[in-house]
Design an enzyme around this catalytic site. Structure first.
Site, mmCIF file in Angstrom:
data_model
loop_
_atom_site.group_PDB
_atom_site.id
_atom_site.type_symbol
_atom_site.label_atom_id
_atom_site.label_comp_id
_atom_site.label_asym_id
_atom_site.label_seq_id
_atom_site.Cartn_x
_atom_site.Cartn_y
_atom_site.Cartn_z
ATOM 1 N N HIS B 150 -3.235 -8.898 -4.978
ATOM 2 C CA HIS B 150 -2.940 -8.933 -6.418
ATOM 3 C C HIS B 150 -1.469 -8.659 -6.627
ATOM 4 O O HIS B 150 -0.758 -8.280 -5.693
ATOM 5 C CB HIS B 150 -3.757 -7.860 -7.154
ATOM 6 N N HIS B 197 -9.094 -6.438 -9.623
ATOM 7 C CA HIS B 197 -7.965 -7.075 -10.314
ATOM 8 C C HIS B 197 -7.304 -8.097 -9.396
ATOM 9 O O HIS B 197 -7.279 -7.936 -8.183
ATOM 10 C CB HIS B 197 -6.935 -6.085 -10.851
ATOM 11 N N HIS B 211 4.800 -4.716 -8.208
ATOM 12 C CA HIS B 211 4.431 -4.686 -6.791
ATOM 13 C C HIS B 211 3.485 -5.823 -6.420
ATOM 14 O O HIS B 211 2.806 -6.397 -7.265
ATOM 15 C CB HIS B 211 3.798 -3.341 -6.395
ATOM 16 N N HIS B 243 -6.730 5.337 -6.585
ATOM 17 C CA HIS B 243 -6.519 5.034 -7.988
ATOM 18 C C HIS B 243 -7.761 5.424 -8.779
ATOM 19 O O HIS B 243 -8.889 5.214 -8.310
ATOM 20 C CB HIS B 243 -6.345 3.526 -8.194
ATOM 21 N N TYR B 252 1.911 3.058 -1.522
ATOM 22 C CA TYR B 252 2.999 2.198 -2.016
ATOM 23 C C TYR B 252 4.271 2.420 -1.220
ATOM 24 O O TYR B 252 4.580 3.561 -0.856
ATOM 25 C CB TYR B 252 3.320 2.512 -3.485
ATOM 26 N N GLU B 262 2.117 -2.744 -1.672
ATOM 27 C CA GLU B 262 0.992 -1.808 -1.648
ATOM 28 C C GLU B 262 0.013 -2.236 -0.555
ATOM 29 O O GLU B 262 -0.256 -3.425 -0.384
ATOM 30 C CB GLU B 262 0.263 -1.837 -3.003
#
Lengths: 304, 304, 304, 304
Positions: B150, B197, B211, B243, B252, B262
């Site tokens: 993503h 996502h 990112h 998260h 990260y 990431e």
């Protein structure tokens, strides 16, 4: 996203309803969301809909039907027409057939199993909620899978079954097992999502149920699942291993009626443009049990 | 499956091409699949298409464009019309713009970033192949993610951006961050698949890149990723954590040009009928860094 | 096995006894095995002895003493003589000082902390028992560590402290931190077992307590620990990461009185003939926080 | 720490030296540290001593001897006397018998196996070094265990063997398997460290070798081990599972000569004052294969 969202529910026939509820709540760790007559409704902690498993008291184990949730009523109507064109006889279950469900269409697939498509089911949500949710709720019990993941059925004509799912219902075939000469399909793995499979077939008697897979997060959760099975003295058919097919991590076991269950983790992300992976029959044992590379006899014979 | 299959490629601007290739091959562990002029093309081991990352030599770091792969030419044409109706100016990249790519449409999204949609790209396959494949190839290097997962961008008007992705491109919004009064969207997480996502936005300057996330299999792989970063003396901005948003496990870090990367694992399976999870601004730090529950200053200011 | 078996107990001073019991039982997941006056006794699920943590109500947080269990009374007498010869003043705690404990010897170590050695403590066993035991008991709560693992203290003269533990008590030094010129010891990691450390010192004020480490099985358990801390809104000082020193996986946090706790996993197996690993002061941050490679300010200043 | 530090080496008889070296380096992932005549010397990446495995070309598979490292020459002399008093015939291997080794004492234990005790072996160190070391080296191959962990042998009189190890060599017995009436010992698990076992016996023919266990860090490493075995087409006898005994995670397989190997992870930390856990014969299968709870036939019959 396509028209069919996911495998939404399985209705399983069980011999002893109370023993089965005890097993599906304390060993698998589902929660009961409803009871009515000879049926008990359950969901996994991470599912929003009212139920994903229906236990139906019966004198014979097996699967009554599998239900796939469709995104909306328009998609459902479109699919209904295509299914009828394919030659399946359709019935409509009325709204009050089962708890918390709206109308569904029901039909027999080429392998003789019953499938339902529906869009209307009560959404009850999860205990972590949708506002600033924690990643997992307190008070989980048993194996505590996130959700119903897939089911595997047996049938004779897997070419037709595959064609039905690809052409009529819009699934993509992620993997297949064929005879060495490539002539006959003896396994077909189908996805209506980005998961490695939502539904699979292996060659065998029509209308039989092989297993229901529940999704757990990772390989440690598969270990925990197997530990819990031993602690509850539940028969484990296949101890933790990896599948070649789907690459998933797995353990297989039986519910009190002999319906096979699986705790399944990982598995790749699939896309509709990916080539179908082919396993040849001489490598079928490696495809199924990647480490053992030999078949487990009951795995093909024990069906409900 | 919907019309848009996945995030298929990112073209990143890098300052020193050779240093960047060294980093993306030895630290991230991608493989180079082509080079031409000021561009180097790379893919992750588990991707079939010719490339998912294009490094473009430039005097300024950042993202040239993100490309999403569409299922076929009919879907592409349909999307093209809807994008123009929305008011975006479209250009067509011709077939020989970049290596191994066919035609694409290119347009500026409401946040000022360039996006491309395409269906035609050479498929080069993976080293495990599609006949009786092993679950992973020999000779993996570095973090060795399965794929590009993503990207996250910043922009000012996230309501419009969200509306564009939902209404025009058919994404579903899995999560959002809003001001406490619910008036203003300050984060929007969008999926065109069953992933948590594929694309996300946080409030910030238009046209900036936050990112690129690469998918690793599990929490131990996140640990391995962080170990490798230290062994290669790569700056780690956020050490392994979870998260709240997506529930994913993460670390990260920066590429040699300052583009943030990431390593991302897990994250739930999303469906289009799931309610959108809402994080309120007062809980934003918990949403982003579930264990720390405090913001990391550079995380909002360091953009390319 | 040597004369000293292990770190057997820590007596911690806490400000609010009930809040502390709530934290150590529900967040850490220890079980209360006794209460008397201003003291509450707790053990981890995998420990056999009556307690490993004693909470003592006090108006100042910190460590009352650490106790190491000795294999038998002969070893205890032998150690007693050596300690006196080293110049420590010894007292004998009588049998009824604390619950379930027999006699112990108590003395001040070179860094000003109190240490006890004992062999006599009531053994209460574990819930899995010793006949055909399951690998873990039902009903675990919170982080649920296997056991107290180690503690870290601060002191000024770490050369003398190290010499005391090596020469008098028979520990081996697994790792040390020195100034770059090698002249001054600023960290010393000591083991009386095959663990990477049972006791450690870092340069700082005498008689202060840095943290108590609890052993969890693996990196996923460290994640679970950090998740639980957030769910209980406990302050996490250091989110999950790896130590360079010991290679262990870790997260640090505070009990309600400000005593630092750690959930610690993995770490190598050490042997007395292994060379002592040396970290030089310029790499101290990498040694402590392998991924971050920068110090966390509170980590050196927040002591009890 | 006690007088005996650890299991330091196994000399295994192999039928085809080159095939065996290929297996122990590429599949297990040891490194060759020396060759002389019919012997090849290997060590795991995390071991300091010159070798832990010696492959000896022979026309019959099995174990030549197991060697335990003793802390110093005084301990060795003390042990030598006690062994002779027990009635074992001792020989002294001279310094140049094998590469990089000093003098050792060699004797036959009550089960007919040869054991050596030694303190003098060249220390070659590890690739991460002892100054600011990284937690793992680059370039690991295969299963890449940290070290030789334990071995299991068969013998007839396990009461005497246990007594020998406890009374003469100072081991503690962590677990045992007995007939249901408790009269006969049919399994004995012995530790000279804080590990769950360093040496174990099961009832069977004297002087036979059951397996060598190699230590891997965690359950994911056991999965990786099993994956690698399949990729190299090595026969896996027991796919990944948990032991009831030691709680360890495990997979069993064979070297090219039929000597059984194990990749073993986790297992509890043991202390000399812990009660011995007892498994009764009716639960032996659960003790050995916690998930399967049935014996694997070859597991008791396939010995070298």
């Amino acid at each position: 996203m396509g028209d069919i969202l996911r495998i939404g529910r399985l209705e399983l026939r069980v011999l002893d309803l109370e023993k089965s509820v005890d097993y599906y709540t304390n060993v698998i760790g589902l929660e009961v969301t409803g009871r009515e007559g000879d049926r008990v409704y359950l969901k996994a902690w991470d599912e929003y809909d009212h139920h994903s498993i229906i236990l139906q008291k019966s004198d014979q184990a097996g699967m009554d039907h599998m239900g796939f949730k469709v995104k909306d009523i328009y998609a459902l109507e479109k699919l209904e027409k295509k299914i009828e064109q394919f030659g399946c006889t359709l019935t409509r279950s009325s709204e009050n057939t089962r708890l918390a469900e709206g109308e569904a269409i029901r039909f027999k697939i080429p392998t003789g199993h019953y499938m339902e498509l529906y869009t209307d089911i009560k959404q009850v949500g999860t205990r972590v909620g949708v506002i600033n949710p924690h990643p997992w709720p307190d008070g989980l019990k048993g194996i505590a899978p996130h959700r119903l993941d897939h089911c595997l059925l047996t049938g004779d004509d897997l070419e037709t079954a595959t064609r039905f799912y690809k052409e009529v219902l819009g699934f993509h075939q992620t993997e297949r097992i064929t005879t060495v000469d490539g002539e006959v399909t003896i396994g077909s793995f189908l996805s209506c999502t980005n998961k490695a499979h939502d539904l699979a077939f292996v060659k065998g008697p029509d209308a039989k149920f092989h297993h229901a897979g529940f999704y757990v997060d990772n390989w440690y959760e598969v270990l925990k699942a197997a530990d819990i099975l031993t602690k509850h003295d539940v028969q484990v058919e296949v101890t933790p291993t990896r599948h070649g097919i789907t690459r998933g991590q797995t353990t297989y076991f039986y519910d009190p009626s002999g319906n096979r269950n699986e705790a399944f983790a990982s598995g790749y992300i699939s896309y509709a443009d990916f080539p179908t992976i082919t396993w040849t029959e001489d490598k079928i044992a490696t495809g199924i049990f990647y480490h053992r590379r030999e078949m487990v006899e009951t795995f093909s014979t024990s069906l409900t």
